[in-house]
Design a protein around this motif. Structure first.
Motif, short mmCIF file in Angstrom:
data_model
loop_
_atom_site.label_atom_id
_atom_site.label_comp_id
_atom_site.label_asym_id
_atom_site.label_seq_id
_atom_site.Cartn_x
_atom_site.Cartn_y
_atom_site.Cartn_z
N ILE A 36 0.94 -1.21 -0.10
CA ILE A 36 0.04 -0.11 0.07
C ILE A 36 1.10 1.15 -0.06
N THR A 37 2.00 1.21 0.76
CA THR A 37 3.03 2.27 0.70
C THR A 37 4.09 1.82 1.29
N ASP A 38 5.39 2.77 0.78
CA ASP A 38 6.56 2.29 1.56
C ASP A 38 7.43 3.50 1.59
N ASN A 39 6.40 4.55 2.35
CA ASN A 39 7.21 5.84 2.73
C ASN A 39 6.26 6.58 3.99
N SER A 40 6.80 7.24 4.79
CA SER A 40 6.05 7.77 5.76
C SER A 40 5.11 8.82 5.18
N ARG A 41 5.17 9.57 4.43
CA ARG A 41 4.32 10.70 3.97
C ARG A 41 3.27 10.01 3.32
N SER A 42 3.37 9.04 2.26
CA SER A 42 2.26 8.45 1.82
C SER A 42 1.35 8.05 2.81
N PHE A 43 1.93 6.88 3.98
CA PHE A 43 1.38 6.28 4.80
C PHE A 43 0.40 7.54 5.47
N ALA A 44 1.10 8.54 6.01
CA ALA A 44 0.29 9.70 6.88
C ALA A 44 -0.73 10.08 6.18
N ARG A 45 -0.68 10.41 4.81
CA ARG A 45 -1.87 10.74 3.93
C ARG A 45 -2.91 9.78 3.84
N LYS A 46 -2.58 8.68 3.51
CA LYS A 46 -3.59 7.80 3.30
C LYS A 46 -4.21 7.42 4.36
N PHE A 47 -3.59 7.12 5.65
CA PHE A 47 -4.26 6.74 6.95
C PHE A 47 -4.49 7.86 7.61
N GLY A 48 -4.39 9.14 7.34
CA GLY A 48 -4.86 10.30 8.07
C GLY A 48 -4.39 10.47 9.30
N VAL A 49 -2.87 10.13 9.28
CA VAL A 49 -2.24 10.54 10.81
C VAL A 49 -1.15 11.64 10.54
N ALA A 50 -0.67 12.27 11.59
CA ALA A 50 0.32 13.31 11.42
C ALA A 50 1.69 12.71 10.93
N HIS A 51 2.47 13.34 9.74
CA HIS A 51 3.54 12.69 9.26
C HIS A 51 4.46 12.52 10.42
N SER A 52 4.58 13.58 11.58
CA SER A 52 5.71 13.40 12.59
C SER A 52 5.39 11.94 13.33
N LEU A 53 4.12 11.50 13.41
CA LEU A 53 3.88 10.14 14.18
C LEU A 53 4.02 9.03 13.23
N ALA A 54 3.81 9.19 11.98
CA ALA A 54 4.41 8.18 10.86
C ALA A 54 5.82 7.76 11.19
N ILE A 55 6.72 9.08 11.02
CA ILE A 55 8.18 9.11 11.27
C ILE A 55 8.55 8.51 12.48
N ARG A 56 8.05 8.76 13.21
CA ARG A 56 8.37 8.11 14.80
C ARG A 56 8.31 6.58 14.79
N ALA A 57 7.18 6.19 14.07
CA ALA A 57 6.68 4.61 14.14
C ALA A 57 7.34 3.94 13.34
N CYS A 58 7.97 4.55 12.45
CA CYS A 58 8.93 3.82 11.39
C CYS A 58 10.12 3.77 11.88
N ARG A 59 10.72 4.70 12.66
CA ARG A 59 11.99 4.44 13.33
C ARG A 59 12.16 3.76 14.49
N SER A 60 10.81 3.72 15.12
CA SER A 60 10.68 2.58 16.50
C SER A 60 10.72 1.03 15.68
N LEU A 61 9.97 0.95 14.31
CA LEU A 61 10.06 -0.42 13.97
C LEU A 61 11.10 -0.82 13.41
N ALA A 62 12.20 0.33 12.90
CA ALA A 62 13.31 0.00 12.36
C ALA A 62 14.58 -0.43 13.64
N VAL A 63 14.69 0.48 14.56
CA VAL A 63 15.60 0.75 15.65
C VAL A 63 15.13 -0.28 16.62
N ASP A 64 14.00 -0.44 17.29
CA ASP A 64 13.56 -1.03 18.35
C ASP A 64 13.08 -2.22 18.05
#
Length: 96
Positions: A36-64
């Protein structure tokens, strides 16, 4: 997968013993697995969330959790491009 099944899969990922996830992270993981998506901006737009929250979640999925691999970050927009790791792919397949 319809909306109801998608929400059930998110809920299941949030309750896994191995890697319990926050709902936003689970949604990102599933959306990536479903192409469906492979980047934080597209995810945020398609799912109606703030881009900053999507970035934070992506980093957590990667690092944590080691479920995403960040492949690029746009320095101007902070858009994070990512792909599933083998572990992330396996976890998403279990719940789909």
């Amino acid at each position: 997968m319809n909306d109801r099944e998608f929400l059930r899969a998110i809920d299941a990922l949030c309750q896994t013993d191995d890697t319990p996830l926050e709902p936003l992270g689970a949604a990102i993981l599933l959306a990536t697995a479903m192409d469906i998506t492979d980047n934080s901006r597209s995810f945020a737009r398609k799912f109606g969330v703030a881009h900053s929250l999507a970035i934070r979640a992506c980093r957590s999925l990667a690092v944590d959790h080691g479920l995403l691999q960040i492949t690029d970050t746009d320095p101007r927009t902070q858009r994070v491009t990512y792909q599933l790791t083998a572990r992330g792919s396996n976890l998403a397949k279990q719940e789909r």
